[in-house]
Each structure stands twice: as structure tokens, then as C-alpha cells.
Design a protein around this motif. Structure first.
Motif, mmCIF file in Angstrom:
data_model
loop_
_atom_site.group_PDB
_atom_site.id
_atom_site.type_symbol
_atom_site.label_atom_id
_atom_site.label_comp_id
_atom_site.label_asym_id
_atom_site.label_seq_id
_atom_site.Cartn_x
_atom_site.Cartn_y
_atom_site.Cartn_z
ATOM 1 N N LEU A 43 113.863 42.315 -85.005
ATOM 2 C CA LEU A 43 114.141 40.385 -84.648
ATOM 3 C C LEU A 43 115.910 40.115 -85.280
ATOM 4 O O LEU A 43 116.573 38.990 -84.418
ATOM 5 N N GLY A 44 116.222 40.445 -86.652
ATOM 6 C CA GLY A 44 117.769 40.001 -86.483
ATOM 7 C C GLY A 44 118.414 40.979 -86.142
ATOM 8 O O GLY A 44 119.950 40.145 -85.583
ATOM 9 N N GLN A 45 118.425 42.125 -85.500
ATOM 10 C CA GLN A 45 119.319 42.800 -84.297
ATOM 11 C C GLN A 45 119.104 42.045 -83.196
ATOM 12 O O GLN A 45 120.196 42.570 -82.247
ATOM 13 N N GLY A 46 117.907 41.639 -82.471
ATOM 14 C CA GLY A 46 118.378 41.109 -81.300
ATOM 15 C C GLY A 46 118.746 39.672 -81.681
ATOM 16 O O GLY A 46 119.728 39.287 -80.880
ATOM 17 N N PHE A 47 118.712 39.054 -82.673
ATOM 18 C CA PHE A 47 119.711 37.934 -83.288
ATOM 19 C C PHE A 47 121.264 38.024 -82.891
ATOM 20 O O PHE A 47 121.782 36.898 -82.357
ATOM 21 N N LEU A 58 123.804 36.382 -80.046
ATOM 22 C CA LEU A 58 125.030 35.661 -80.563
ATOM 23 C C LEU A 58 125.703 36.563 -79.995
ATOM 24 O O LEU A 58 127.144 35.297 -79.769
ATOM 25 N N ALA A 59 125.810 37.764 -80.118
ATOM 26 C CA ALA A 59 127.189 38.828 -79.419
ATOM 27 C C ALA A 59 126.630 38.212 -77.251
ATOM 28 O O ALA A 59 128.239 39.123 -76.387
ATOM 29 N N GLY A 60 125.767 37.911 -77.583
ATOM 30 C CA GLY A 60 125.722 37.402 -75.496
ATOM 31 C C GLY A 60 125.325 38.924 -75.037
ATOM 32 O O GLY A 60 125.674 39.307 -73.825
ATOM 33 N N LYS A 61 124.977 39.516 -75.993
ATOM 34 C CA LYS A 61 123.931 41.290 -75.256
ATOM 35 C C LYS A 61 122.840 41.401 -75.783
ATOM 36 O O LYS A 61 122.307 42.569 -75.686
ATOM 37 N N ALA A 62 122.094 40.027 -76.115
ATOM 38 C CA ALA A 62 120.376 39.818 -76.318
ATOM 39 C C ALA A 62 119.718 40.948 -74.901
ATOM 40 O O ALA A 62 119.866 40.308 -74.179
ATOM 41 N N GLU A 63 118.934 41.690 -75.185
ATOM 42 C CA GLU A 63 117.614 42.161 -73.619
ATOM 43 C C GLU A 63 116.840 40.980 -74.101
ATOM 44 O O GLU A 63 116.775 40.103 -74.499
ATOM 45 N N ARG A 64 116.427 40.639 -72.655
ATOM 46 C CA ARG A 64 116.033 40.160 -72.187
ATOM 47 C C ARG A 64 113.653 39.845 -73.249
ATOM 48 O O ARG A 64 113.498 41.322 -73.821
ATOM 49 N N TRP A 120 113.432 38.925 -76.763
ATOM 50 C CA TRP A 120 113.327 39.961 -77.857
ATOM 51 C C TRP A 120 113.093 39.003 -79.049
ATOM 52 O O TRP A 120 112.998 39.666 -80.334
ATOM 53 N N ALA A 121 112.949 37.875 -78.873
ATOM 54 C CA ALA A 121 112.103 36.386 -79.843
ATOM 55 C C ALA A 121 110.730 37.358 -79.481
ATOM 56 O O ALA A 121 109.861 36.529 -80.775
ATOM 57 N N ALA A 122 110.385 37.790 -79.093
ATOM 58 C CA ALA A 122 109.064 38.366 -79.460
ATOM 59 C C ALA A 122 108.409 38.871 -80.963
ATOM 60 O O ALA A 122 107.517 38.961 -81.264
ATOM 61 N N TRP A 123 109.326 39.632 -81.194
ATOM 62 C CA TRP A 123 109.205 40.199 -82.512
ATOM 63 C C TRP A 123 108.736 39.035 -83.192
ATOM 64 O O TRP A 123 107.941 39.462 -84.272
ATOM 65 N N GLY A 124 109.812 37.713 -83.055
ATOM 66 C CA GLY A 124 108.946 36.980 -84.219
ATOM 67 C C GLY A 124 107.801 36.740 -83.785
ATOM 68 O O GLY A 124 107.253 35.473 -85.083
ATOM 69 N N MET A 158 107.831 46.786 -78.018
ATOM 70 C CA MET A 158 107.147 44.953 -78.182
ATOM 71 C C MET A 158 107.629 44.916 -76.298
ATOM 72 O O MET A 158 107.464 44.458 -75.487
ATOM 73 N N LEU A 159 109.270 45.321 -76.313
ATOM 74 C CA LEU A 159 110.220 44.641 -75.353
ATOM 75 C C LEU A 159 109.560 45.597 -73.804
ATOM 76 O O LEU A 159 109.410 44.941 -73.258
ATOM 77 N N ARG A 160 109.061 46.424 -74.128
ATOM 78 C CA ARG A 160 108.724 47.266 -73.182
ATOM 79 C C ARG A 160 107.403 46.512 -72.418
ATOM 80 O O ARG A 160 106.944 47.134 -71.155
#
Length: 212
Positions: A146-150, A154-160, A162-166, A1-3
Motif C-alpha cells: 500500500l505504501g509503495q502504491g501510494f 504521488l509520482a504519477g505512476k500508480a498501477e490501477r 493499488w488501493a486494494a491492499w488498503g 491482489m492486483l492480478r
């Protein structure tokens, strides 16, 4: 999805909505069985085999039908090449319209078989290297991502993105709500609407540029 770029993500969300719509119609029509969610049908098959084997026929046929639909969709995708998306969605549209026709003549079994074939086939819309990249009819993986992206956010390492899964999950939910509403208010018309929507999506898919 993110690609994928934004238009393809939006396209996937709309198709997930279509899958949710059809699954809601099938769920109500089949008294609690699914035409797209095979994990649920597998659990129901197992329960039936363990408690009342006579009830195992319907979930078994739905699972087999879904597998046949996936296989047929994959073959269509292989033959269609760069026109994979419109070809697969045209097949889905034809099956949904066939399901609507079966309902119109009073054949619920044929309707369910057409719907489950369509939902198997639709999962071949998004592929890379012959593998499905976005599952349109099952959302457990989307919720996990989505949970992994969240967690990464929270850890400041999210891939741009990521909320698309939601958004994909929400698309399925909204489609299911609409499908349930129309099944209760327009039972003889809701599948015609789904078939026409799939046909329109097939036409829109032609305008999507080929993936790199």
C-alpha cells in the motif's frame, strides 16, 4: 491482489475479515498470543526463551500448529485442483467448528489448536503456481505494498487498483473489531458464527470461475 478481478478482491477482503475475527478471539482467549500472526508469536517466543523459558511452550506450539495448518491446507489445495478454494475453506470451516466444540466442552487448548490450524490452512486459498498470492492472516506485506502504491501514485505512476491492499488491511481490522466485540458479549457463540461464515464462503467459492 492486483492480478485478481473485483469479485476475487472482495472475496479476499471478506476472508481477511474472517481471519481478523478469529485472531481477535484467539488473542483474547490466549492472553495475548495469536492464532494467525506468527511474527508476534515468534517475538514472544524469543522473549520467553531469553527471560523465562517456562513461558515458551505456548508460542512454540502455536507456531508449530500454524505450520502444520499451512502444510495440510497446501496438500488439500494440491489435491483439489480447480476446486481449491472451496476445498480449503471447507477444511477451515470444519476446524473452526471443531474449535467451537472444544470451547463448548471447556478445552481451551484444543480450541486454540483448532484455530491456529484453521488460520494456517486459510492462507492457501489464493495461490498461483503453488505459491500464495494473497496472505490473508498477515498484513505487513499488504501495508508495504500500500505504501509503495501510494508512492507511485504521488509520482504519477500508480498501477490501477493499488488501493486494494488498503482494503485487505481494513478487512482484517474490521474482522478483529467484530471478533473482540462478540468474544466479550457472546463467548460461547462467536466461534460457531465464524465456522458457519467459513462454510458459507466455501459455498460461495464454488461460484467463482477458475482463474486463468
Amino acid at each position: 491482489m492486483l492480478r485478481y478481478n473485483r469479485p476475487r478482491r472482495q472475496f479476499a477482503v471478506v476472508l481477511a475479515g474472517l481471519a481478523g475475527f478469529v485472531d481477535a478471539v484467539g488473542f483474547i482467549s490466549a492472553s495475548g498470543y495469536f492464532v494467525s500472526f506468527m511474527s508476534g508469536n515468534t517475538t514472544r517466543l524469543g522473549v520467553a526463551l531469553g527471560t523465562d523459558p517456562a513461558q515458551a511452550l505456548l508460542p512454540a506450539l502455536l507456531i508449530i500448529g500454524f505450520l502444520v495448518g499451512v502444510t495440510a491446507g497446501a496438500l488439500i489445495a494440491l489435491r483439489a485442483g480447480p476446486l481449491r478454494k472451496p476445498a480449503v475453506l471447507a477444511c477451515v470451516a470444519a476446524l473452526l467448528l471443531a474449535g467451537a466444540g472444544a470451547r463448548a466442552v471447556g478445552s481451551e487448548w484444543l480450541m486454540l489448536m483448532a484455530l491456529v490450524l484453521a488460520m494456517g490452512a486459510i492462507n492457501n486459498t489464493f495461490q498461483r503456481g503453488g505459491e500464495v498470492t494473497v496472505g490473508l492472516t498477515y498484513m505487513t506485506g499488504a501495508l508495504v505494498r500500500l505504501g509503495q502504491g501510494f508512492a507511485l501514485w504521488l509520482a504519477g505512476k500508480a498501477e490501477r487498483g493499488w488501493a486494494a491492499w488498503g482494503a485487505l488491511w481494513a478487512g482484517l481490522l474490521c474482522g478483529a473489531v467484530l471478533g473482540a466485540l462478540l468474544q466479550s458479549r457472546l463467548p460461547m457463540g462467536c466461534l460457531w458464527i465464524a465456522g458457519i461464515a467459513a462454510a458459507l464462503m466455501a459455498l460461495l467459492a464454488i461460484r467463482l470461475p477458475a482463474e486463468s
